[in-house]
Enzyme design. Sequence first.
Site, mmCIF file in Angstrom:
data_model
loop_
_atom_site.group_PDB
_atom_site.id
_atom_site.type_symbol
_atom_site.label_atom_id
_atom_site.label_comp_id
_atom_site.label_asym_id
_atom_site.label_seq_id
_atom_site.Cartn_x
_atom_site.Cartn_y
_atom_site.Cartn_z
ATOM 1 N N LYS A 205 0.865 -1.173 0.000
ATOM 2 C CA LYS A 205 0.000 0.000 0.000
ATOM 3 C C LYS A 205 0.902 1.224 0.000
ATOM 4 O O LYS A 205 1.686 1.434 0.931
ATOM 5 C CB LYS A 205 -0.900 -0.001 1.234
ATOM 6 C CG LYS A 205 -1.702 1.280 1.331
ATOM 7 C CD LYS A 205 -2.801 1.177 2.345
ATOM 8 C CE LYS A 205 -3.559 2.478 2.439
ATOM 9 N NZ LYS A 205 -4.635 2.407 3.410
ATOM 10 N N LYS A 258 -2.170 -1.511 -3.974
ATOM 11 C CA LYS A 258 -3.000 -0.312 -3.978
ATOM 12 C C LYS A 258 -2.140 0.931 -4.013
ATOM 13 O O LYS A 258 -1.176 0.986 -3.243
ATOM 14 C CB LYS A 258 -3.834 -0.373 -2.699
ATOM 15 C CG LYS A 258 -4.545 0.857 -2.288
ATOM 16 C CD LYS A 258 -5.226 0.576 -0.984
ATOM 17 C CE LYS A 258 -6.005 1.792 -0.578
ATOM 18 N NZ LYS A 258 -6.612 1.647 0.694
#
Length: 336
Positions: A205, A258
Amino acid sequence: MVLLKSSLQYLSKRPRRNRVSEAIRGFCQETHLHASQLIAPLFLLEGEGRKENISSMPGVFRYTLDSLLQEIEELLKVGVNSINLYPVVPHEYKDSTGSFAIQDDQFYVIGIQKIKEMFPEICILSDIALDPYTSHGHDGVIDAKGHVLNDETVELLSQMAVVHAKAGVDIVAPSDMMDGRVQSIRFALDQENFYNVGITAYSAKYASALYAPFRNALHSAPRFGDKKMYQMNPANIREALLESALDIDEGADCLLIKPALPYLDVIAKVKENSNLPIMAFQVSGEYAMVAAAAQLGWVDGPKVLYECTLSIKRAGADAILTYGAKELALYLKTKF
Ligand code: PBG
């Protein structure tokens, strides 16, 4: 004898032959997107009878449970069977440790129970991170200097995962980037006999500017500093391999990357290096850019969404979290 007009007529390899008709293009298509591979992120409000617009995300709403259940019904009708649920926590419930996150009678936990009662077939992923619950907006507990404390936070995240599992969630998805949280959550779940509750680890992330519309939707932007002390540097890819290897070792069932579109290389590399299913999150900013241009009439929204998510799939994602899940599923129904 036929006279050849140019040497080009000798061209034996003409890839365009495989693009001549819709039928040929159909069987030559290498990557397919299906509604069952889409996961819809949804925002849950406390109370009832409301469905609020989110100004930075046209077409996306905050729902109270009653209207959320209707939205879920619509998602199921178009073949989207999985949702990722986020709470919109009223400011008065927030505190410095995010203690609302581990209460077992609050609206988000009740929401999970009710959704499961009404739609037992749906897969619910719950978000495991403290930022919607903390008054400072960071993903964990902070010390006097404002540093997010790793191990203290992991302890709370593990308790939170158990609360969600008791409510009936199928998968917990830690999105906080603390070290060791997958192992600790697995241990906590297993101790309570939740062997079948899965963990989707947000392995890579990145500290991205593309989360801004999401933070606007949840009123959860950090009050000071940024998240670079725990989320990853967008410049790094080997670090994504390290993070995903650790999550695999610690017991993750799926790995998540992400944002998605600006990180296709990361998706491809992590896929190459692991045998777990890979999820990618087309985040709020990715969605907002498409939705805004579509609103202005500059691009065709569903077509661009389809192209972006197809690319994410082609790069190696098995499942995609996208705010455009319903729109896309409808598009797939009419197109194919
Ligand atoms: C919080 C969290 C964020 C997102 C998902 N979980 C924001 C953040 O890290 O600040 C972003 C999702 C999106 O932008 O769609 N842990």
